[in-house]
Design an enzyme around this catalytic site. Structure first.
Site, short mmCIF file in Angstrom:
data_model
loop_
_atom_site.label_atom_id
_atom_site.label_comp_id
_atom_site.label_asym_id
_atom_site.label_seq_id
_atom_site.Cartn_x
_atom_site.Cartn_y
_atom_site.Cartn_z
N ASP A 197 -36.10 -33.42 11.86
CA ASP A 197 -34.77 -33.01 12.28
C ASP A 197 -34.11 -34.21 12.97
OD1 ASP A 197 -32.45 -31.59 12.81
OD2 ASP A 197 -33.48 -29.81 13.53
C1 NOJ Z 1 -29.89 -30.55 13.55
C2 NOJ Z 1 -30.20 -29.15 13.11
O1 NOJ Z 1 -31.26 -28.64 13.90
C3 NOJ Z 1 -30.59 -29.06 11.65
O2 NOJ Z 1 -30.72 -27.70 11.31
C4 NOJ Z 1 -29.61 -29.76 10.79
O3 NOJ Z 1 -29.97 -29.63 9.43
C5 NOJ Z 1 -29.55 -31.21 11.21
N1 NOJ Z 1 -29.12 -31.31 12.58
C6 NOJ Z 1 -28.61 -32.03 10.34
O4 NOJ Z 1 -27.32 -31.68 10.60
#
Ligand code: NOJ
Length: 722
Positions: free
Chosen positions: A272
C-alpha cells in the site's frame, strides 16, 4: 486465453513453456539491477503525468504508475518506456477504480446490499471498460476486508461483515475486471486488498493495530482473499496495519507462507501507499535500508510511492544481505503479470477512445444497481408514496448534494453528471410542486434553517428527508468516533417529523449509522448508501413505487456504540443472555440486540418461507447434501426477497458462531408466485478451521436455518455421521 493465463501464473519460472513466461525469463537475464528495481517501483503522479515519470520510464526505472490518467498522458510515459528504454518493458498504469470510473455505481457496501454477484460483476465490467478507455490497465480493487466496526470509514469500500458473502462478491469483482482473458481490450488487472486484517483496526481507527488469532484470520478474514485468488486476481496489496506485532507489509507468514506457499499465488504483491517506508514508523525498521530489506524478503514485490527499494537494494544485494534471487523472483512476478495483461503486445491506449460521460446504457445500469442496493429499513405503510402527490418537500442537507451521492473513491465521476435526490424526485414527478429546504448543515452549523424546513414539510403531501454523511465522511482516513447522524440533523428530523406529514427518511451514508431515535420516530427509513451517478433516480423509483426495494444489510446496525463490534456471526459464550438471570452476557444499560441485524431489509410486498428440506438429512463426514426451501410472494406487488441459509454446528471442537451464512439467493417474484431455491452443502460449507488451524468437518448435528434475515426463519437438522 485462460490457458495462457494459467500457464503464466501457475508454471514455476524455470519450467515456463516457451512463449508463456519465457519472455519474462529472457528479459530478466538481460536486465541490470537498476532495471530490475525499476520494475518494482510504482510512483504516484499528478493526473497529467509529468516529466519525471517520462524520464524514469525512458531509463527503465519505472514499473508502474498510479493516479496518472488519460490516454494521452499515459501514452507519453509508455512511449518513453517502449521506444526509448533499453529493454522496452511497458509500464503498468494503476488507479483506484473502486465503484465505477466515469459512471459511478453505489459504494461497495451498497453494491453488497444487493446480494447480487452478477450485478456486481456487470458493474465491475463497465468500470473496467471505462477506465481502460482512459488508458488504465490495473485497478486497486476489490477491497475484500471483512469489517465489523462502523467507526472504520473504509467499511464503505467492502462487502461488510460476512466472509461468505465477501467471497462471493470478491469473485464477482475479479471476474468483472479481468474476465477470463485479462489481455483482452477493456479489462483491468484486479488487486485484492488489503492483505490482511486491515478491517480489524482497533477502535475502528484507520491504520490502527490489529490483533487477530490465526484461526480467526483463516475463518473470517482470509476467505474473500482466497476467493479473489481463485477467481484469478493477478495482484494483491499488502496492508498498512500491523498484525499480531508484525506489519502486514513485512509479514512472512501471510505473504510468503500463506499466500504463496499454501495458496500458490503467482501474481505480484504491491505495497500500500508508502507502506514500505512506514515500517520505520511501525518501529520494526531502523532506517530505509532495513525497511526495504524486510519488505522485499517478506514478499512485497512492488513498492508503492516510497523509493526505498531503488535507493537501498543495490548496496544490500552487493553486500549479500538480500539475495539477488529474491529480487529476481519479484521482477519475474511483475513481468509475468504484464505479459498476462497483454501489455507487451498492446502497450498503448487508443487516444481517440477516451471515456465520455455515461451514456444511456451506462446510466440504466447504474440506476438498476442503485435500486438493487437500496435497503428499506422501516416502513409503516408510508412508502411507496402515491405518484399522485402534488406537493412534495425535499428537506435536508444532502437533498441536493451530488458529492454525497457519489461517495468516496469516485474515480473520474463528476458532480455535474450525478443525479441528486432532488433531481430524481423532480424527474419522477414533473407535474408536482417540489419545495426544497436544507434545514441544517451536515456537520456543525446552526438551527436557523429548521423553522423554514418544518414549514416546507407542513405544506407538503409527501416529505422526503435526506440525511446522513457527506461524501468524504467515509472511506480512507475517515473513521468516526461518533458514527451517528452528524451535526444538528436529528434536531432537524425531529422538527420535520413533528409536523406529522407522510415522511420518508432517505439515508445517504458510507457506514452503518447508530440512529435509534431516528429509527423509532421516522415512519419510513430507506438506506440508500452513496448510490452513485444515478442515485437520485433510483431513490425516486423506490419512493414512488416504480421499484421495490429488495436489498438487505450486509453489516449490522448497532443501537449503541458500546455494543461495537457487533456482528451476527458471534459466539454464543458460556453464558448467553437470559432475561432475569443477572450473570449472563449482557449490558446493564443496553440490549444485546442490534438496531437492524445483518440480512435485514423490508419490501413493499411480503414473503413466506416453507418446506425447508435436507436431501439427505444424514450424511457421512466429507459427504454432501442439498438444502432447499420454497419462498412465496404473499403480498399484492412484485418484489424481491433474499433467501439466506445459515448453519450452526453443535458440539464442535471449536466454539461455533451462533449462525454462519453458507448460502443466499435473491429472487424476484410476482404476487402469489413461489420458487424453490437450493443450496449445496458439502465440506466447504460444513467445515471450519479446527484446533490445528486446518479445515475440518466433524461429525455431529448441524442446525440449518433458512430465513430472510440473520434472525428467525425455518430450522432443520443435519446429522453428520463419523
Ligand atoms: C491507500 C489505500 O489504502 C489503498 O486502498 C489505495 O489503493 C492506495 N492508497 C492507492 O491510492
Amino acid at each position: 486465453m485462460r490457458t495462457l493465463l494459467a500457464l503464466l501464473l501457475a508454471a514455476a519460472p524455470a519450467a515456463a513453456a516457451p512463449g508463456a513466461g519465457a519472455r519474462a525469463e529472457s528479459l530478466l537475464r538481460r536486465m541490470t539491477l537498476s532495471e530490475k528495481l525499476g520494475q518494482l517501483q510504482q510512483l504516484g503522479g499528478p493526473v497529467g503525468g509529468g516529466p519525471e515519470l517520462v524520464e524514469l520510464a525512458a531509463e527503465g526505472r519505472l514499473g508502474s504508475t498510479l493516479n496518472v490518467r488519460g490516454a494521452k498522458a499515459l501514452n507519453a510515459i509508455q512511449r518513453a518506456a517502449v521506444e526509448r528504454s533499453r529493454l522496452k518493458i511497458p509500464v503498468l498504469f494503476g488507479f483506484d477504480v473502486i465503484h465505477g470510473y466515469r459512471t459511478v455505481f453505489p459504494i461497495p457496501l451498497g453494491l453488497a446490499s444487493s446480494w447480487d454477484p452478477a450485478l456486481v460483476e456487470r458493474a465491475a465490467r463497465l468500470s473496467a471498460r471505462e477506465a481502460y478507455a482512459d488508458g488504465l490497465r490495473w485497478t486497486f480493487s476489490p477491497m475484500v476486508d471483512v469489517a465489523r466496526d462502523p467507526r472504520w470509514g473504509r467499511v464503505a469500500e467492502g462487502a461488510g461483515e460476512d466472509p461468505f458473502l465477501g467471497a462471493a462478491l470478491a469473485r464477482a469483482y475479479v471476474r468483472g475486471y479481468q474476465t477470463s482473458d485479462p489481455s483482452a481490450p477493456g479489462t483491468l488487472a484486479a488487486c485484492a486488498k488489503h492483505w490482511v486484517g486491515y478491517g480489524a483496526a482497533e477502535g475502528g481507527r484507520d491504520y490502527n493495530t490489529t490483533e487477530i488469532s490465526e484461526r480467526t484470520l483463516r475463518q473470517v478474514y482470509f476467505p474473500p482473499f482466497k476467493a479473489a485468488l481463485d477467481a484469478g486476481a493477478l495482484t494483491f496489496m499488502s496492508a498498512f496495519n500491523d498484525l499480531d506485532g508484525v506489519p502486514a507489509s513485512e509479514n512472512r507468514f501471510t505473504l510468503n507462507e500463506v499466500l504463496r506457499r499454501e495458496w500458490g499465488f503467482r501474481g505480484f504483491v504491491v505495497s500500500d501507499w508508502d507502506a514500505v517506508a512506514q515500517l520505520i514508523a511501525h518501529g520494526v525498521a531502523a532506517d530505509g535500508a532495513q525497511a526495504a530489506r524486510e519488505a522485499l524478503t517478506a514478499g512485497v514485490d512492488m513498492e508503492m510511492d516510497s523509493r526505498l527499494y531503488g535507493a537501498h537494494l543495490p548496496a544490500l544485494v552487493k553486500a549479500g544481505r538480500v539475495p539477488l534471487r529474491t529480487v529476481d523472483e519479484a521482477v519475474l512476478r511483475v513481468l509475468r503479470v504484464k505479459e498476462a495483461l497483454g501489455l507487451f503486445a498492446h502497450p498503448y491506449a487508443d487516444e481517440t477512445a477516451a471515456a465520455g460521460p455515461p451514456d444511456a446504457a451506462a446510466r440504466a445500469q447504474a440506476r438498476e444497481a442503485a435500486v438493487r442496493s437500496l435497503v428499506l429499513l422501516k416502513n409503516d405503510g408510508t412508502l411507496p408514496f402515491p405518484k399522485t402527490v402534488r406537493r412534495v418537500a425535499v428537506i435536508g442537507p444532502l437533498a441536493d448534494d451530488a458529492a454525497a451521492v457519489l461517495g468516496s473513491w469516485r474515480g473520474d465521476g463528476r458532480d455535474s453528471e450525478a443525479v441528486t435526490i432532488l433531481d430524481g424526485v423532480r424527474a419522477a414527478l414533473p407535474g408536482a410542486a417540489v419545495s426544497v429546504a436544507t434545514g441544517v448543515a451536515v456537520t456543525g452549523g446552526t438551527d436557523a434553517g429548521i423553522a423554514a424546513a418544518a414549514a416546507a414539510a407542513k405544506d407538503a403531501d409527501a416529505v422526503i428527508l435526506v440525511l446522513g454523511e457527506s461524501g468524504d465522511m467515509s472511506g480512507e482516513a475517515s473513521s468516526r468516533a461518533h458514527p451517528d447522524l452528524p451535526g444538528r440533523q436529528l434536531v432537524l428530523a425531529e422538527a420535520v417529523l413533528a409536523e406529522g406529514r407522510p415522511t420518508a427518511v432517505v439515508l445517504l451514508n458510507g457506514r452503518p449509522l447508530i440512529v435509534p431515535e431516528l429509527a423509532a420516530r421516522a415512519p419510513a427509513l430507506l438506506e440508500a448508501w452513496q448510490p452513485g451517478t444515478e442515485g437520485g433516480d433510483a431513490v425516486a423509483d423506490a419512493l414512488f413505487g416504480d421499484a421495490d426495494p429488495g436489498g438487505k444489510l450486509t453489516m449490522t446496525f448497532p443501537r449503541a456504540l458500546g455494543q461495537v463490534p457487533l456482528y451476527y456471526d458471534h459466539k454464543n459464550t458460556g453464558r448467553p443472555f437470559e432475561a432475569g438471570n443477572h450473570y449472563t452476557s449482557k449490558y446493564l444499560d443496553e440490549s444485546n440486540d442490534p438496531l437492524f441485524p445483518f440480512g435485514w431489509g423490508l419490501s413493499y410486498t411480503t414473503f413466506a418461507l416453507r418446506d425447508l428440506r435436507l436431501a439427505p438429512a444424514r450424511i457421512r463426514r466429507g459427504g454432501r447434501t442439498t438444502a432447499s426451501v420454497t419462498v412465496t410472494n404473499t403480498g399484492a406487488r412484485a418484489g424481491d426477497e433474499v433467501v439466506q441459509l445459515y448453519l450452526h454446528r453443535t458440539a464442535s471442537s471449536v466454539t461455533p458462531p451462533v449462525r454462519q451464512l453458507e448460502g443466499f439467493s435473491r429472487v424476484s417474484l410476482k404476487p402469489g408466485e413461489s420458487r424453490t431455491v437450493s443450496f449445496p452443502l458439502g465440506p466447504k460449507e460444513l467445515g471450519f478451521v479446527g484446533v490445528d488451524e486446518k479445515w475440518t468437518v466433524e461429525p455431529g448435528r448441524v442446525e440449518v436455518f433458512a430465513s430472510t434475515c440473520s434472525v428467525g426463519g425455518l430450522e432443520a437438522g443435519l446429522s453428520v455421521a463419523p
